[in-house]
Write an enzyme that holds these catalytic residues in place. Structure first.
Site, PDB file in Angstrom:
ATOM      1  N   ASP A  35     -35.092  32.604   4.238  1.00 41.46           N
ATOM      2  CA  ASP A  35     -36.316  33.394   4.343  1.00 41.46           C
ATOM      3  C   ASP A  35     -36.852  33.344   5.773  1.00 41.46           C
ATOM      4  OD1 ASP A  35     -38.876  34.486   2.575  1.00 41.46           O
ATOM      5  OD2 ASP A  35     -39.496  33.338   4.337  1.00 41.46           O
ATOM      6  N   TYR A  40     -42.222  35.275  12.802  1.00 42.82           N
ATOM      7  CA  TYR A  40     -41.734  33.917  13.059  1.00 42.82           C
ATOM      8  C   TYR A  40     -41.021  33.822  14.407  1.00 42.82           C
ATOM      9  CZ  TYR A  40     -42.367  33.082   7.989  1.00 42.82           C
ATOM     10  OH  TYR A  40     -42.864  32.970   6.718  1.00 42.82           O
ATOM     11  N   LYS A  65     -39.745  39.844   6.625  1.00 40.58           N
ATOM     12  CA  LYS A  65     -41.071  40.394   6.301  1.00 40.58           C
ATOM     13  C   LYS A  65     -41.589  41.239   7.455  1.00 40.58           C
ATOM     14  CE  LYS A  65     -41.919  35.897   4.160  1.00 40.58           C
ATOM     15  NZ  LYS A  65     -41.149  35.089   5.128  1.00 40.58           N
ATOM     16  N   HIS A  98     -45.571  41.468   4.832  1.00 43.62           N
ATOM     17  CA  HIS A  98     -45.977  40.076   5.026  1.00 43.62           C
ATOM     18  C   HIS A  98     -47.418  39.811   4.593  1.00 43.62           C
ATOM     19  CE1 HIS A  98     -44.973  36.395   7.749  1.00 43.62           C
ATOM     20  NE2 HIS A  98     -45.637  36.036   6.679  1.00 43.62           N
TER      21      HIS A  98
END
Length: 268
Positions: A35, A40, A65, A98
């Protein structure tokens, strides 16, 4: 619908060589669900680790996401195409929104429609949502239909059980994925969980994960240590009894961790 693996590896806050090592170790330990997310900043490293792992792409379930900046019309699909380039794949297995658009500046129907188009174009096998409240879930279902939303990925752990969201999602056939399932390590300090772990000869982390798995949630814990990655997988074989489950359920205290200012919605 393709099923989401019950057990995944989260990569939030992992960057550079750290995330490469975590993903590589996770895949070697047997994880097959990775994931990540645009925000990120590690999609390229995750893609590299998967590509170099030797595990066939078809055996790895990849989730990413869409970040809030990419929700306005015309931005979502190009941003997902960029994610695919970074992840070194022609298609991800699951793409999530997200967060709902901050302040609902972009209507849910607008970006859910674009996400559905991305699925129609073959960029993603499944589509879903993350951090959606009951109202946002209602609007998402109205936009694409309840059967099309593969999961709502939300913070769920013994100290934040998110029951209104969970109950609504279950009533409407929306699967749930629990992120931060170990409450960023706080479950390791809890005496109730520790006592249950001792009875079962298990770790507190394994008990907390088993508690979530037995309720039907998917879980995506993260770890940088191979020993912990392997130990966490043991939750799949741990069976808690009704007394254990009730004792952990009693720990709920609305202990929310993920609540970014200016982004988080008005929670249920």
């Amino acid at each position: 619908m393709h099923t989401i693996p019950q057990f995944g590896l989260g990569t939030f806050r992992l960057e550079g060589q750290t995330v490469i090592d975590s993903v590589r170790n996770g895949l070697e330990a047997g994880y097959r669900h990775i994931d990540t997310a645009q925000i990120y900043g590690n999609e390229a490293e995750v893609g590299l680790a998967i590509a170099e792992s030797g595990v066939p792409r078809g055996e790895v379930f990849i989730t990413t996401k869409i970040w809030t900046e990419n929700l306005p019309r015309g931005k979502l699909i190009p941003s997902l195409q960029e994610s695919l380039r970074k992840l070194r794949t022609e298609q991800v297995d699951l793409t999530l929104i997200h967060w709902p658009s901050p302040g609902d500046a972009v209507p849910v129907a607008e970006y859910m429609d674009e996400l559905a188009q991305a699925q129609d174009q073959g960029l993603t096998r499944l589509i879903g949502i993350s951090n959606f409240t009951v109202r946002h879930m209602q609007e998402a279902m109205a936009a694409v239909g309840p059967g099309r939303i593969a999961t709502n990925q939300v913070e769920i752990h013994p100290f934040l059980q998110n029951r209104k969201v969970v109950d609504f999602a279950r009533r409407h056939g929306i699967h749930l994925t629990a992120y931060m399932p170990l409450a960023y390590g706080k479950v390791l300090e809890d005496p109730v969980i520790a006592a249950i772990a001792k009875r079962h000869g298990a770790t507190s982390a394994r008990v907390a994960l088993a508690w979530l798995l037995q309720q039907g949630f998917a879980v995506i814990p993260s770890s940088t240590r191979r020993a912990n990655l392997e130990a966490n997988l043991g939750a799949l074989g741990l069976q808690l009894d009704g007394e254990d489950m009730a004792a952990i359920a009693a720990l709920d205290r609305n202990g929310r961790i993920a609540n970014p200012e200016g982004i988080a919605p008005l929670w249920d």
